[in-house]
Design an enzyme around this catalytic site. Structure first.
Site, PDB file in Angstrom:
ATOM      1  N   LYS A 130       0.800  -1.229   0.000  1.00 25.97           N
ATOM      2  CA  LYS A 130       0.000   0.000   0.000  1.00 25.97           C
ATOM      3  C   LYS A 130       0.830   1.274   0.000  1.00 25.97           C
ATOM      4  O   LYS A 130       0.324   2.351  -0.276  1.00 25.97           O
ATOM      5  CB  LYS A 130      -0.860   0.040   1.275  1.00 25.97           C
ATOM      6  CG  LYS A 130      -2.018  -0.909   1.289  1.00 25.97           C
ATOM      7  CD  LYS A 130      -2.911  -0.630   2.474  1.00 25.97           C
ATOM      8  CE  LYS A 130      -2.592  -1.470   3.691  1.00 25.97           C
ATOM      9  NZ  LYS A 130      -2.833  -2.891   3.579  1.00 25.97           N
ATOM     10  N   GLU A 148      -5.537  -3.500  -6.740  1.00 25.24           N
ATOM     11  CA  GLU A 148      -6.864  -3.829  -6.201  1.00 25.24           C
ATOM     12  C   GLU A 148      -6.790  -4.308  -4.753  1.00 25.24           C
ATOM     13  O   GLU A 148      -7.678  -4.045  -3.955  1.00 25.24           O
ATOM     14  CB  GLU A 148      -7.514  -4.891  -7.096  1.00 25.24           C
ATOM     15  CG  GLU A 148      -8.897  -5.346  -6.680  1.00 25.24           C
ATOM     16  CD  GLU A 148      -9.882  -4.203  -6.581  1.00 25.24           C
ATOM     17  OE1 GLU A 148     -10.148  -3.775  -5.445  1.00 25.24           O
ATOM     18  OE2 GLU A 148     -10.377  -3.738  -7.622  1.00 25.24           O
ATOM     19  N   VAL A 184      -6.939  -2.284  -0.832  1.00 29.21           N
ATOM     20  CA  VAL A 184      -8.089  -2.116   0.058  1.00 29.21           C
ATOM     21  C   VAL A 184      -9.027  -3.300  -0.129  1.00 29.21           C
ATOM     22  O   VAL A 184      -9.405  -3.628  -1.257  1.00 29.21           O
ATOM     23  CB  VAL A 184      -8.860  -0.820  -0.277  1.00 29.21           C
ATOM     24  CG1 VAL A 184      -9.953  -0.588   0.763  1.00 29.21           C
ATOM     25  CG2 VAL A 184      -7.918   0.375  -0.331  1.00 29.21           C
ATOM     26  N   LEU A 233     -11.492  -8.247  -2.863  1.00 28.55           N
ATOM     27  CA  LEU A 233     -12.809  -7.694  -3.207  1.00 28.55           C
ATOM     28  C   LEU A 233     -12.666  -6.653  -4.320  1.00 28.55           C
ATOM     29  O   LEU A 233     -11.754  -5.843  -4.292  1.00 28.55           O
ATOM     30  CB  LEU A 233     -13.450  -7.033  -1.978  1.00 28.55           C
ATOM     31  CG  LEU A 233     -13.813  -7.953  -0.821  1.00 28.55           C
ATOM     32  CD1 LEU A 233     -14.383  -7.138   0.339  1.00 28.55           C
ATOM     33  CD2 LEU A 233     -14.810  -9.014  -1.267  1.00 28.55           C
ATOM     34  N   GLU A 268      -1.577  -8.327  13.214  1.00 26.69           N
ATOM     35  CA  GLU A 268      -0.126  -8.281  13.042  1.00 26.69           C
ATOM     36  C   GLU A 268       0.495  -8.817  14.330  1.00 26.69           C
ATOM     37  O   GLU A 268      -0.166  -8.834  15.375  1.00 26.69           O
ATOM     38  CB  GLU A 268       0.322  -6.833  12.835  1.00 26.69           C
ATOM     39  CG  GLU A 268      -0.208  -6.173  11.566  1.00 26.69           C
ATOM     40  CD  GLU A 268       0.307  -6.820  10.299  1.00 26.69           C
ATOM     41  OE1 GLU A 268       1.484  -7.237  10.277  1.00 26.69           O
ATOM     42  OE2 GLU A 268      -0.469  -6.936   9.337  1.00 26.69           O
ATOM     43  N   LYS A 276      -5.897   2.905   3.954  1.00 24.21           N
ATOM     44  CA  LYS A 276      -6.872   2.411   2.980  1.00 24.21           C
ATOM     45  C   LYS A 276      -7.866   3.514   2.612  1.00 24.21           C
ATOM     46  O   LYS A 276      -8.223   3.684   1.442  1.00 24.21           O
ATOM     47  CB  LYS A 276      -7.611   1.200   3.542  1.00 24.21           C
ATOM     48  CG  LYS A 276      -6.723  -0.036   3.640  1.00 24.21           C
ATOM     49  CD  LYS A 276      -7.434  -1.164   4.363  1.00 24.21           C
ATOM     50  CE  LYS A 276      -6.536  -2.400   4.390  1.00 24.21           C
ATOM     51  NZ  LYS A 276      -7.027  -3.383   5.380  1.00 24.21           N
TER      52      LYS A 276
HETATM   53 MG    MG Z   1      -9.661  -4.905  -3.126  1.00 22.42          MG
END
Ligand code: MG
Ligand code: ASP
Length: 805
Positions: free
Chosen positions: A562, A589, A592, A596, A651, A666
């Site tokens: 990210k 994709e 986040v 999905l 974590e 995110k």
């Molecule tokens: Mg996603």
């Protein structure tokens, strides 16, 4: 009657000559009537040309001449070629004295190669009892006096040929010298380089042969040179006119003029391999194939000359002046292309004539220079021409786009007026890559996608295994070959041109090498790997520093990392500028909601002009589990948290989840998808860790989990009835402004609301838009975990390949 023509390469050594003799013997045994046409052996013609040059420059040539003689004698010691060798001695001696030679002399010199070769094969055939007859084509083919490129006089030649074959008939195998002929004064002429093919097709025409078999060192005509394009396929059958196109653009087996005599009599031509008797070769007939044939041919040793200047604008006759000036010096122009603005003209000439061509043009346009109508004439030396034969402009964008995506920018392109032929000029060092990219594109042959995977931890490792497992299937269904050519961790890289296999894990330890990202880039470059994708499965901020370099070197990017999207907005922008400049994609994709389809959906909505007014949801799988469970079960907060830790949902130091930064990141990524210019600092994050527990190491914290209980017990108790706790990200405010409001917070929502219904460790995203009003689009499901994240990354890779690799 069949005509069998053997080229120089077929006759170059003992092995070839044996094969030639075998092929002839085989035909004779089968009772097949044949005529044999031969070239000079190996590179004999080149050698003779060189020796002649040396002699004319008064350089010592004797040594090379002796080597030539030895080569001609080596196959058959008793062969009587004294006459030919003496002719050569005399001619060279004379030329050396004069310091000059005419084209007439040159033809006399070169002709000896064919004579010797035909004498040799004749003798070898006679030795094994075949009724072979040495036939000097100079007595048959009569031409004009254009030495070096003589034109046959058909009527006379035909009569001679028919006379000869009437005399030497039946089982006689006439072994005819190719390439050479004579004029009306009985002087030796030649039909131009590679002219033996022409001799063979003339004989086929005069004798009404049933087939001309042209024996080469390849199995036929290919969709591209197999030495340059490993995927090239043999063309089984094609028509004369198709072959004509191929021949015209540098396929040296054929020449346009060779085809005409065959065309006239409808004689099939078969391209065969001397060294592979089994192959059927390529058959060329008058029938056109239904689909039309496509193939790639290459002109390698050419240069591009550019004329530039505003004076070229709309001037009549510039082209004519260029052609005239060059033609005057006998410089052949194979391609000319003019920009529509007419400010520049590009032309392609042989590399050996480029300098001269530039000079000639400079002289021609001298006055235009002083008037500044022509400002520069430049030479681009190392270029190649790729011709896509059978390609019209209606679908040309496909190979063209594929080239651009692979960072091959054609210097020039043009198409023939009939529109069935497109030629591109590319830099010579990009030739291989360009050919393979175009070939893959137009033949729809499996496209190779070359993947470099960085990071092979939980997500990366799972991804590699997933790819290896489905590769075969994907190749079958999508004609895409996913080739993982590099796997790297922070220390080592495993590099494999043809891809890693299931033992990659141990291989990286055994065969991995210390590396820098630059090494991976160089490796791809060196091995002409096309369709490159770099996949970042690290969580490293440092690695993102390589993104721009990868993009400018031709890689598309896929990332589960990210970081690159949450650094400064400045970097975010710069990366996108570079992507645009290099026509590269960057897909993430999984940044986040793991696999999905969230980012893609938001992108689409945004792109289609749908006004997104708010995005709200549970972004973190671990915190989802924590609060879903805590809200409905009668257990302490620390107990549920400990359980989440034990199950590996958090974590190793759970504070990384509890601090809310991950959710914040995110949220920021989604905001930026909507073109909001927010920075990480703009996010209001409710940190779930009480201040006194924020410092210190993980173990200390893990020992004090109970100190959280009273805080969260109170929050839980203070809720209205039938409400549950959720830790959410919320992007709201006026999203048409530069920045939106970004909140990450713990909220209490009705159990019956969509947020309230989330179970287990699921994520949920509510996307509110103008046209959907109060009813948000809801995307819900497993939003964390190695397997679904790897699947998501895999999805991005396939998405990239769909975007038209
Ligand atoms: Mg996603
Ligand atoms: N020996 C001549 C050449 O090398 C003719 C031929 O091979 O067809 O050009």
């Amino acid at each position: 009657m069949k005509i069998l023509k053997f080229g120089g390469k077929s006759l170059a050594n003992q092995k070839g000559i044996q094969a030639v003799v075998d092929i002839i013997t085989d035909n004779v045994k089968r009772g097949q009537l044949i005529t044999v046409v031969l070239s000079a052996r190996g590179k004999s013609t080149d050698e003779l040309e060189e020796i002649l040059e040396k002699a004319s420059r008064n350089e010592s040539y004797k040594e090379q001449l002796e080597a030539f003689k030895a080569y001609q004698k080596e196959i058959h010691q008793q062969l009587n070629i004294q006459e030919e060798l003496t002719v050569l001695d005399k001619l060279f001696e004379g030329v050396s004295l004069l310091g000059d030679y005419s084209k007439r002399i040159k033809d006399q010199v070169l002709s000896q190669g064919e004579i010797i070769s035909a004498k040799l094969i004749t003798q070898l055939l006679r030795d094994i009892g075949i009724n072979a007859n040495f036939t000097d084509s100079r007595e048959l083919i009569i031409t004009d006096a254009q030495f070096g490129e003589a034109q046959p006089l058909d009527k006379l030649s035909k009569e001679n040929v028919l006379d000869h074959f009437r005399k030497y008939n039946g089982d006689t195998v006439n072994v005819v010298t190719g390439f050479i002929a004579s004029n009306a004064n009985n002087e030796t002429t030649t039909l131009g380089r590679n002219g033996s093919n022409y001799t063979a097709s003339l004989l086929a025409n005069y004798l009404d042969a049933e087939e001309l078999q042209n024996f080469t060192h390849v199995n036929g005509i290919y969709t591209a040179d197999p030495e340059l394009v490993p995927d090239a396929k043999k063309i089984e059958k094609l028509s004369y006119s198709e072959a004509n196109e191929l021949a015209y653009f540098g396929t040296n087996i054929l020449h346009a003029k060779t085809i005409i005599p065959l065309l006239e009599k409808n004689i099939p031509l078969r391209i065969l391999n001397t060294f592979d008797h089994q192959s059927e070769g390529t058959l060329i007939t008058s029938k056109a194939s239904k689909k039309g044939i496509k193939s790639l041919s290459v002109l390698e040793n050419v240069s591009l000359i550019n004329l530039e200047g505003r004076g070229l604008l709309g001037k009549v006759g510039v082209d004519a002046r260029i052609f005239k000036a060059l033609a005057h010096k006998n410089i052949n122009v194979s391609i000319i292309s003019q920009g529509s603005s007419e400010r520049g003209i590009g032309l392609v000439v042989g590399a050996d004539r480029a300098k001269e061509a530039k000079l000639v043009l400079q002289q021609e346009f001298e006055t235009d220079f002083s008037k500044r109508d022509v400002s520069t004439i430049t030479i681009e030396k190392n270029v190649s021409v790729i011709s896509i034969v059978g390609q019209d402009l209606s679908t040309f964008h496909k190979p063209y786009n594929a080239l651009i995506r692979n960072q091959v920018i054609p210097l020039l392109f043009n198409n023939t007026v009939t529109g069935k032929n497109v030629s591109l000029v590319v830099k010579k060092d990009q030739l291989r890559k360009a050919l393979n990219v175009i070939h893959g594109e137009i033949f729809g042959i499996t496209k190779k996608i070359n993947l470099a995977i960085f990071g092979h931890g939980l997500v990366g490792g799972t991804l590699i295994d997933q790819i290896l497992k489905s590769a075969k299937d994907i190749e079958k269904r999508k004609k895409i070959d996913l080739n993982i050519f590099s796997i790297a961790n922070s220390r080592k890289a495993l590099l494999a041109i043809h891809g890693v296999d299931n033992s990659w894990k141990s291989d990286i330890e055994k065969k991995g090498v210390p590396y820098s990202v630059e090494d991976v880039i160089q490796f791809a470059e060196k091995h002409h790997l096309e369709n490159l994708i770099a996949i970042d499965n690290t969580a490293s901020a440092d690695f993102t520093e390589n993104y721009v370099n990868l993009v400018t070197n031709g890689f598309d990017l896929v990332s589960s990392n990210k970081v690159a999207n949450t650094l400064s907005f400045e970097f975010y922008n710069e990366l996108r500028e570079k992507l645009k400049e290099n026509q590269k994609q960057y897909l993430y994709e999984t940044n986040v909601g793991a696999g999905l389809p969230l980012i893609d959906t938001i992108k689409l909505l945004h792109l289609s002009g749908e006004n997104i007014t708010r995005i709200k949801g549970v972004f973190s799988g671990s915190l989802s589990y924590l609060f879903n469970t805590f809200s409905i079960e009668d257990r302490s907060f620390s107990e549920v948290l400990q359980e989440a830790i034990d199950k590996g949902f958090t974590e190793p130091d759970p504070r990384e989840d509890l601090c809310g930064n991950d959710v914040g990141r995110k949220l920021l990524i989604l905001a930026r998808e909507l073109d909001l210019k927010n920075e990480f600092e703009d996010i209001n994050i409710h940190n779930l860790i009480p201040e006194h527990l924020r410092d210190g190491d993980a173990n200390q914290f893990l020992g004090k989990l109970k100190e959280l209980d009273s805080i969260y017990e109170k929050i839980k108790a203070d809720q209205e009835p039938n409400h549950v706790l959720r830790y959410i990200g919320d992007l709201h405010g006026d999203l048409s402004q530069e920045k939106g409001l970004l909140d990450v917070k713990l909220v209490s929502v009705p159990e019956s609301s969509s947020l309230g219904q989330v179970k287990g460790s699921d994520s949920i995203f509510e996307i509110y838009t103008e046209s959907y009003g109060d009813q948000p689009i809801v995307i819900q499901g497993a939003g964390a975990g190695a397997a679904v994240t790897a699947r998501g990354v895999f999805g991005d890779i396939l998405r990239l390949t769909d975007k038209g690799f």
